[in-house]
Design an enzyme around this catalytic site. Structure first.
Site: not given
Ligand code: UD1
Ligand code: CA
Length: 450
Positions: A388, A170, A334, A16
């Site tokens: 100058s 959370n 610089k 996004r």
């Molecule tokens: C997650 C939480 C949710 C919380 C919210 C807060 C879980 C299941 N849910 O939801 O409870 O309220 O964050 O913002 O954890 N990521 C990875 N690999 C993956 C999936 C995610 O690295 O396979 C990283 C994402 O880049 C991100 C973070 O984990 O930085 C959270 O993942 P995202 O998919 O955004 O979780 P939410 O659905 O927002």
């Protein structure tokens, strides 16, 4: 904290953001999002750090290592959920028995104090960081037991209508004993609405295994995440508001705080005054009592006590401005040291140079530092007077006390106390202008008549 390891989840590309750059590399207040997270975590002196990235995110790992040189990388090839992402970090933490703190790379406003409180709350067990959401839409809800502990975390897609009413949400940030984490992680399932391995399910598993999950709470503003550029701008605004306040409380005078932009690492001494509309890029240090006038852009520069900069000055990386020195309007500096009390007040470029103490750089002086291939140095001694509109063709040296006549192009070194003058001869013709006017006027009159 001795026995602490951090895992930063940063595998999200951030579609996004509509950007070629991974989301966590975007900057707010001159620092990458992951840089903000790691600076907060660094204050807890973690013994180990693992950054979980998607394939082709070496730049994210490199950025992390600029803050925590020891940080290790773990690649999550497939996005199978937060629980799966943490599992990817496990090999890098082999043998680690302390507390593991899981952070998100796109939640940059988290403070060290909150993280420390969360780790303390976890103790030998686990704790999640929750917050009261003004609008809980999209967040996992914290389901509490009678004792106030967290019994389970329910993602919105899996929540009942009653659970959806809960406002305690959370943040995603969790602290958990390594032993418990590694024991329970393989038990996570993916039988939820998204078909992902949720790290959040570990809370329920821990409770069933006899370790209730404790709750630490922080303000919602600290756990704001970044998914698009509108949210990124909101993070920038929050950081700027905090920095302006902090600098003012530290003794920095800001007449129009909302128009001054700081970087996260800007260091400013007491009694520095900053006029409206000034921007500080990364790496700026300003000593006490300096004055920054309006419309300056300052980056990678050090400004000594009592110096005066601007209005409309540009200081680029490597600019070192001495005590009481003046850098005026439309002057660019610089990779150059400007000595104590030296002045460059108007319309100059000083690059790859030294200007000695008390020297005066006249309006329109240019250090010609670049020949199209290489950069060359200009060395100007103490108490030199540069007239100058002078071009100093580097490499070139002006000795102490030298004087350069206005309009000169200086291509050779000038000894101390010498005069350098390089100009075409001046021809003065008495009465010429009056005769010229008469002639022209007569021709114009003749044309009109005819
Ligand atoms: C997650 C939480 C949710 C919380 C919210 C807060 C879980 C299941 N849910 O939801 O409870 O309220 O964050 O913002 O954890 N990521 C990875 N690999 C993956 C999936 C995610 O690295 O396979 C990283 C994402 O880049 C991100 C973070 O984990 O930085 C959270 O993942 P995202 O998919 O955004 O979780 P939410 O659905 O927002
Ligand atoms: Ca999210």
């Amino acid at each position: 904290m001795q026995d602490l390891a951090i895992i930063v989840l940063a595998a999200g590309k951030g579609t996004r953001m509509k950007s070629a750059l991974p989301k966590v590399m975007h900057r707010a207040a001159g620092r990458s999002l992951i840089g903000h997270v790691l600076h907060a975590a660094k204050a807890l002196s973690p013994a180990a750090a693992v950054i979980v990235v998607a394939p082709d995110m070496d730049a994210v790992v490199a950025e992390a290592r600029r803050v925590l040189p020891e940080a290790r990388a773990a690649v999550q090839a497939e996005r199978l959920g937060t629980g799966h992402a943490v599992a990817m970090a496990r090999p890098a933490l082999e043998g680690f028995a302390g507390t593991v703190l899981v952070l998100y790379g796109d939640v940059p406003l988290i403070s060290a104090a909150t993280l420390e409180a969360l780790v303390k709350t976890a103790g030998q067990g686990l704790a999640v960081l929750g917050f009261e959401a003004a609008n809980p839409h999209g967040y996992g809800r914290l389901l509490q037991d009678a004792g106030g502990n967290v019994a389970a975390i329910r993602e919105e897609l899996d929540a009942s209508p009653q659970q959806e009413l809960i406002k305690l949400c959370n943040s995603g940030i969790i602290a958990i004993s390594g032993e418990l984490l590694w024991r329970l992680l393989p038990q996570l399932g993916n039988g939820n609405a998204k078909g992902e391995y949720y790290l959040t399910d570990i809370v329920e598993l821990a409770g069933k295994a006899g370790t209730p999950c404790r709750l630490a709470v922080c303000p919602e503003s600290e756990v704001a995440g970044v998914n698009d550029r509108v949210q990124l701008a909101a993070i920038e605004a929050a950081l700027q508001a905090a920095y302006r306040r902090r600098h003012m409380l530290n003794g920095v005078g800001l007449a129009a705080p909302d128009t001054v932009y700081f970087s996260a690492d800007t260091v400013i001494g007491e009694d520095v005054t900053i006029a409206p509309n000034v921007v500080f890029g990364p790496g700026v240090v300003i000593e006490a009592g300096a004055e920054i006038l309006s419309f300056c852009h300052i980056e990678g520069a050090r400004i000594a006590a009592g110096a005066r900069i601007g209005p409309f000055a540009r200081l680029r990386p490597g600019a070192v401005i001495g005590a009481e020195a003046h850098i005026g309007n439309f002057v660019e500096v610089k990779q150059a040291e400007i000595g104590a009390g030296a002045k460059a007040n108007h319309l100059s470029y000083i690059g790859d140079a030294r200007v000695g103490a008390g020297s005066n750089i006249g309006a329109g002086t240019i250090t010609c530092n670049y020949d199209g291939f290489e950069k060359h140095r200009t060395d100007i001694g103490d108490h030199v007077f540069v007239g100058s509109n002078t071009a100093l063709v580097a490499p070139v040296k002006l000795g102490d006390g030298a004087n350069v006549a206005a309009g000169s192009v200086v291509t050779r070194d000038v000894p101390a106390n010498a005069l350098a003058i390089a100009r075409a001869g001046l021809d003065i013709r008495p009465g010429w202008a009056a005769r010229f006017r008469e002639l022209k006027a007569a021709r114009k009159a003749a044309k009109k008549k005819g």
